[in-house]
Design an enzyme around this catalytic site. Sequence first.
Site, mmCIF file in Angstrom:
data_model
loop_
_atom_site.group_PDB
_atom_site.id
_atom_site.type_symbol
_atom_site.label_atom_id
_atom_site.label_comp_id
_atom_site.label_asym_id
_atom_site.label_seq_id
_atom_site.Cartn_x
_atom_site.Cartn_y
_atom_site.Cartn_z
ATOM 1 N N ASN A 37 -41.134 10.095 13.756
ATOM 2 C CA ASN A 37 -41.040 8.803 14.133
ATOM 3 C C ASN A 37 -39.892 8.742 15.623
ATOM 4 O OD1 ASN A 37 -38.542 9.016 13.107
ATOM 5 N ND2 ASN A 37 -38.656 7.259 11.624
ATOM 6 N N ASP A 38 -39.485 9.827 16.157
ATOM 7 C CA ASP A 38 -38.574 10.005 17.090
ATOM 8 C C ASP A 38 -37.095 9.803 16.586
ATOM 9 O OD1 ASP A 38 -38.581 10.978 19.921
ATOM 10 O OD2 ASP A 38 -38.078 8.805 20.432
ATOM 11 N N ASP A 169 -13.208 4.683 48.828
ATOM 12 C CA ASP A 169 -12.959 3.450 48.581
ATOM 13 C C ASP A 169 -11.216 3.344 48.029
ATOM 14 O OD1 ASP A 169 -12.574 3.685 45.836
ATOM 15 O OD2 ASP A 169 -14.705 3.804 45.838
ATOM 16 N N LYS A 192 -14.691 0.148 51.420
ATOM 17 C CA LYS A 192 -16.263 0.157 50.897
ATOM 18 C C LYS A 192 -16.550 -1.425 50.370
ATOM 19 C CE LYS A 192 -17.560 2.294 46.964
ATOM 20 N NZ LYS A 192 -17.809 3.522 46.179
#
Length: 314
Positions: A37-38, A169, A192
Amino acid sequence: MRDIAVFSGSAHPELAAEVCRHLEVPLSPARINRFANDCLEVQLEANCRERDVFLIQPLVAPVQEHLVELLMMCDAARGASAGRITVVMPHYSYARSDKKDMPRISLGGRLVADLLVTAGASRVLALTLHSPQVHGFFSVPVDHLHALRELATHFRKLDLSNTTVVSPDLGNAKEAAAFARLLGTRVAAGAKQRFEDDKVSISAVIGDVADRDVIVLDDEIAKGSTVIELLERLRELGARSVRVACTHGLFASGALKRLSEQPEVLEIVCTNSVPVPEAERTEKLTVLSVAPALAEAVRRIHNGESVSALFDGL
């Protein structure tokens, strides 16, 4: 170090193995299964009772998969009566979700920090968090390392007499200034503005870069949009050459190839905090190891010694 147990998830087992080699302890096995079922199941296949357990797992793609693995490793260690559980997270990707800059959004950095503590983490060892305030998201002690010394050791091999370190930045300017002090160079920063995840504008570079060799320093490079924009400003200002340095080389969506194709970029330097697939590497890429620094921090945590002393003099 008889009372230590080190485990790795599936995100970066090579780094975990290298850390263990420096510690001269074995990397304890962990089994990760996926049900039909993952759903995931994690089992730590070594004794944890009353031991100092270290779980090494950077949050890299697929991030959610590796996060759930880490949460389950914490839960498994707690259920196995570990004496202390330290999460060694060389890259905390959710650190970028650190501010509420739009209405009705989740502070993912704080939420994931709460999840890790709830799952059983009693301490966190991180490397170059995206912003200082992420430290405060955790309600357990956080040891915060950086890779400036490793990067500086590499660049000291060059002639730095005409070099300027440039932060893309102002937010990263403090780290760039510390790096410039280590190298004995000038420092500059970009102005930035970010519009979307991969759309930025750098209107100016504050500092002297004309006819100088530039080292661009950032904490991480994902799509490379910021660095590409900065390169345009550096061209306009007449920078002589550019080298790019970062701690976390994520290089998503072909970023490494795009950066390597820029003619003025002589070298791209990152650390192995995250795995860089061999097939994606270029001749301009240099990968430095942070395993010795992580191993020394693990040793100091285990022995109750100061971790901040590693950065005395910075």
